[in-house]
Design a protein around this motif. Structure first.
Motif, mmCIF file in Angstrom:
data_model
loop_
_atom_site.group_PDB
_atom_site.id
_atom_site.type_symbol
_atom_site.label_atom_id
_atom_site.label_comp_id
_atom_site.label_asym_id
_atom_site.label_seq_id
_atom_site.Cartn_x
_atom_site.Cartn_y
_atom_site.Cartn_z
ATOM 1 N N SER A 645 0.819 -1.214 0.000
ATOM 2 C CA SER A 645 0.000 0.000 0.000
ATOM 3 C C SER A 645 0.853 1.264 0.000
ATOM 4 N N TYR A 646 2.142 1.103 -0.364
ATOM 5 C CA TYR A 646 3.032 2.284 -0.424
ATOM 6 C C TYR A 646 2.480 3.293 -1.422
ATOM 7 N N ASP A 647 2.467 4.574 -1.014
ATOM 8 C CA ASP A 647 1.896 5.650 -1.824
ATOM 9 C C ASP A 647 3.008 6.377 -2.571
ATOM 10 N N PRO A 648 3.074 6.260 -3.907
ATOM 11 C CA PRO A 648 4.145 6.903 -4.668
ATOM 12 C C PRO A 648 3.842 8.355 -5.043
ATOM 13 N N ARG A 649 2.678 8.864 -4.668
ATOM 14 C CA ARG A 649 2.293 10.207 -5.118
ATOM 15 C C ARG A 649 3.220 11.316 -4.632
ATOM 16 N N PRO A 650 3.757 11.235 -3.403
ATOM 17 C CA PRO A 650 4.722 12.281 -3.013
ATOM 18 C C PRO A 650 5.938 12.332 -3.929
ATOM 19 N N GLN A 651 6.409 11.159 -4.380
ATOM 20 C CA GLN A 651 7.518 11.125 -5.340
ATOM 21 C C GLN A 651 7.131 11.825 -6.634
ATOM 22 N N ARG A 652 5.926 11.501 -7.106
ATOM 23 C CA ARG A 652 5.478 12.080 -8.375
ATOM 24 C C ARG A 652 5.380 13.597 -8.270
ATOM 25 N N ALA A 653 4.945 14.084 -7.106
ATOM 26 C CA ALA A 653 4.815 15.534 -6.904
ATOM 27 C C ALA A 653 6.167 16.226 -7.029
ATOM 28 N N GLU A 654 7.251 15.514 -6.670
ATOM 29 C CA GLU A 654 8.591 16.070 -6.787
ATOM 30 C C GLU A 654 9.141 15.920 -8.199
ATOM 31 N N GLY A 655 8.369 15.287 -9.079
ATOM 32 C CA GLY A 655 8.824 15.075 -10.446
ATOM 33 C C GLY A 655 9.834 13.959 -10.581
ATOM 34 N N PHE A 656 9.871 13.055 -9.571
ATOM 35 C CA PHE A 656 10.832 11.944 -9.590
ATOM 36 C C PHE A 656 10.067 10.642 -9.424
#
Length: 782
Positions: A645-656
């Motif tokens: 259930s790891y959420d990758p959205r914070p990474q995406r917000a950083e453009g990475f």
């Protein structure tokens, strides 16, 4: 909520009206007196048959009736409607012609149905199944210019086999038939069945062919049925040779000479060279272990024929060995055509010569491939491959392949310093058509076992992140027990991954994402791998099955001998590089069901786990599992889903955004496939699954950097689900696939709110951009 309900009601009402209009509209195109034929039904009147027996007989009879009515889809006849509503085209090409005569179907009328002929088919089929007193009649039911034919069958009692008799005599062929009768398909008490009788004749023929009766035929067997032995509905069967059986068919033949022509071509055929029969002694050849080889240029070593051919001089002819020899010659991969003839050389002593005429393929080929591609991770790119193949490298049918390739992938629509990828590499492989080992390996399979040796190197540059140099080598064996079972054992499979040019931008991500550091660690992976494949997909069955299991054991013996224990700080190295130690198993199970010639169901289950131990705390990145993308869970972009259930959205917000990997994988896919027109297929599919970690990703400060990623008893609540529809253009040699999918369950949403049905909004462009994933790929996903 009430407004949505009203909208849905309107949709359903409109759909119902549409169905009704289309259903009725086809009949308005009929001329006066014409009636649309909607099909036939067979009713069986019998008190002695069980419900199951009635159902099986009914299905078989209806399958044999002609003609078939116009095809339907969800109760409609869209192909008939297309034919009726399309104007007569002026030319035999274009959209109108395609709609009317290619996609469309001409109406099947009641006048096209020969009801007397179908009645005879019903009676004859029933008699062939043992209903000797079958009677049938028919009736036609019509309404609103539509007609259906009802056939009624009274089968009477089904005759059973009372006894099976194989008359004896003193001939050699009869002695062999007597030896075969113990496994007869004709059993006392079983129903009389003409298909079983045909199979019994074929079984006897197969058995006799294996005993040297090369010229025998199933037609030489007659099965007489006598129903007068009792007043009950029973029949006695008498299995014997026909009186007019040719003498040649009753003689047992042995092999005299075995002659091989390994370099035959069409030019020789036109010149009359190597015509069969011939006198092998007059040809420029040589003898090798009782095989006479005619190869003036000596392109092939004779031992390859000695290994492939199962006939020796003096052997009794055996069809199993006959087919086995042909299959092994073909599986060598060096011959384009394989022809076999038997010619009587001594009729008095019942001997014939075996001739093998082999046409080689082009021994060398050079192929250049240029590919363009896109993927669901917003990458577009190209690849160039140059491949050279030599199919007779050491004159023993060894296949040598060498390739050089280069590729680049550019992230479209990303930032200016996007992680563009460049790859280049080379690979060489030598495949030897035998087992090269200090032990003897005997195989009676129709497929030649192989020893495979492979070397490779790849340079990969992620322009703003790092460079990887990957070296690999392997040595192993591949063999097939039969057409269904295949084994591959790599005795040693070595990979060395050496990073370079790791940028500061990438290293700055290490504290928050320690797993990224492991991607650019030096890695040495070695050990055996084994895979087993079982498949029935090549067989003409309604239900087929495919299974592939893989076991990968890396660094096990070395770790045990050196006492490696990374958890206790006892990490061992080889030439200064830590070696990986783990055990990995993966299972791929597929099931296919064919409803009819145009519709089918396909499903796949993948389950795998990789466990690090000893010298490793983590599985090497290159050996981990990934999900998402065109051949996986298509509602999520490639390698972006999971773990857990790891959420990758914070990474995406950083453009990475980086590839997400895991140690445990569970995936389930299901597809309904239908053919619309020749090469045009459609599909509806559902995908589900995820990946998980064996151990949490903990940074130097003790913080879990991928919370929810570890496999636990809550894993079922972390399953992602996606669904969609697909369009496939199947040109036989190439299948172009377009799948449009959307997520139905997202594992990184709040627990209890992971289903997304209430968020679906096709009218919202931003929702479509974030949730509709188009996958463009070559070939079927499974």
């Amino acid at each position: 909520m009430k407004n949505k309900f009203n909208i849905y009601c309107k949709y359903f009402l409109a759909s119902g009206v549409t169905v009704a209009v289309i259903s009725c509209s086809n009949t308005k195109f009929l001329k006066d007196g014409q009636m649309l034929y909607t099909g036939a039904e067979v009713k069986i009147e019998s008190d002695s048959l069980t419900k199951k027996e009635k159902s099986e007989l009914q299905s078989a009879l209806e399958e044999n009736l002609t003609p078939k009515p116009n095809s339907t889809f969800l109760g409609l006849r869209p192909k008939l409607y297309a034919y009726n509503t399309t104007e007569e085209p002026k030319k035999e090409k274009g959209l109108k012609y395609w709609l009317k005569y290619k996609f469309g179907e001409e109406p099947v009328l009641l006048g096209d149905v020969d009801r007397e002929f179908n009645k005879d088919i019903i009676v004859n089929y029933s008699e062939n199944k043992g209903y000797f007193n079958a009677k049938a009649k028919y009736d036609t039911v019509s309404k609103n210019k539509k007609a259906q034919v009802i056939y009624t069958l009274n089968p009477g009692a089904r005759y059973l086999i009372s006894n099976v008799n194989f008359p004896q005599d003193s001939t050699l062929i009869n002695t062999e038939i007597q030896n075969l009768k113990t496994k007869t398909l004709l059993k006392s008490g079983n129903p009389f069945d003409l298909d079983v009788i045909k199979n019994e004749r074929q079984r006897i023929d197969d058995g006799l062919k294996d005993k040297g009766f090369y010229y025998f035929s199933p037609d030489n067997i007659i099965v007489q049925a006598d129903s007068t032995v009792t007043k009950e509905p029973k029949v006695e069967l008498i299995v014997k040779l026909k009186d007019n059986t040719p003498k040649l068919a009753t003689e047992q033949f042995t092999i005299d000479k075995v002659v091989v022509f390994p370099n035959y071509n069409l030019r020789d055929a036109k010149k009359g060279k190597y015509n069969i029969p011939m006198n092998p002694d007059s040809l420029k050849g040589y003898e090798y272990n009782d095989i006479y080889v005619v190869d003036p240029d000596k392109k092939f070593k004779p031992r390859i024929f000695d290994r492939a051919l199962y006939f020796n001089k003096g052997d009794i002819y055996n069809r199993k060995d006959h087919n086995l020899s042909l299959n092994r010659l073909i599986s060598l991969g060096v011959f384009k055509f394989v022809k076999n003839d038997f010619v009587v050389s001594d009729s008095l002593n019942h001997k014939f010569d075996a001739y093998y005429v082999l046409t080689p393929r082009e021994l060398q080929s050079l192929r250049l491939e240029a590919l363009g591609r896109t993927n669901s991770a917003n990458y577009a790119g190209s690849e160039l491959n140059l491949n050279w193949t030599q199919r007779n490298f050491f004159r023993g049918a060894e296949q040598f392949k060498a390739s050089v390739y280069g590729a680049f992938d550019v992230q479209m629509g990303g930032p200016a310093d996007a992680e563009n990828i460049f790859r280049a590499g080379t690979n060489v492989q030598l495949s030897i058509p035998r087992i090269v080992a200090p032990f003897r390996f005997n195989s009676s399979s129709a497929f030649v076992p192989r020893t495979n040796i492979q070397l490779g190197y790849e340079f990969q540059n992620r322009t703003t992140l790092y460079t990887l140099n990957t070296f690999n080598a392997s040595f192993g064996y591949q063999w097939k027990e039969n057409v269904r079972k295949e084994h591959e054992l790599k005795v040693i499979d070595i990979s060395l991954i050496d990073p370079a040019n790791v940028t500061q931008k990438y290293m700055d991500k290490f504290p928050q994402n320690p797993y990224l550091e492991r991607v650019v660690e030096q890695q040495l992976i070695f050990g055996p791998t084994y895979s087993y494949t079982y498949s029935t997909t090549m067989l003409p069955r309604k239900n087929t099955f495919y299974y592939k299991g893989m076991l990968d054991l890396a660094g096990n013996i070395t770790g045990l001998v050196t006492g490696a224990n990374a958890k206790e700080g006892k990490e061992k190295t080889i030439f200064g590089v830590p070696f990986s130690q783990y055990a990995k198993i993966e299972n791929d199970i597929r099931f296919y069901h064919k409803f009819n010639e145009k519709t089918s169901f396909a499903s796949r289950l993948i389950a795998g786990v990789a466990i690090p131990y000893g010298n490793s705390e983590h599985i090497p990145f290159s050996r981990q599992f990934f999900v998402g993308g065109s051949n996986s869970i298509r509602a999520f972009r490639a390698r972006t889903l999971g773990p857990g259930s790891y959420d990758p959205r914070p990474q995406r917000a950083e453009g990475f955004v980086f590839d997400q990997s895991g140690d445990v994988k569970l995936e389930l896919n299901a597809e309904y496939r239908a053919n619309l027109y020749k090469f045009l297929n459609v599909a509806a599919f559902v995908d589900a699954g995820n990946i998980w970690l064996i151990n949490d990703d903990i940074d130097d400060k003790g913080v879990n950097t991928r919370p929810g990623g570890k496999f636990s008893k809550e894993f079922l609540s972390e399953i992602a689900v996606g669904a969609g529809v697909g369009l496939r253009l199947d040109f036989s040699i190439l299948v172009l696939r377009l799948d449009l999918a959307m997520p139905l369950r997202v594992p990184y949403y709040e627990k209890g709110d992971r289903w997304t049905f209430d968020r679906i909004n096709f009218g919202d462009s931003s929702w479509r951009k974030d949730n509709l994933i188009l996958n463009i790929a070559i070939g079927y996903p499974f």
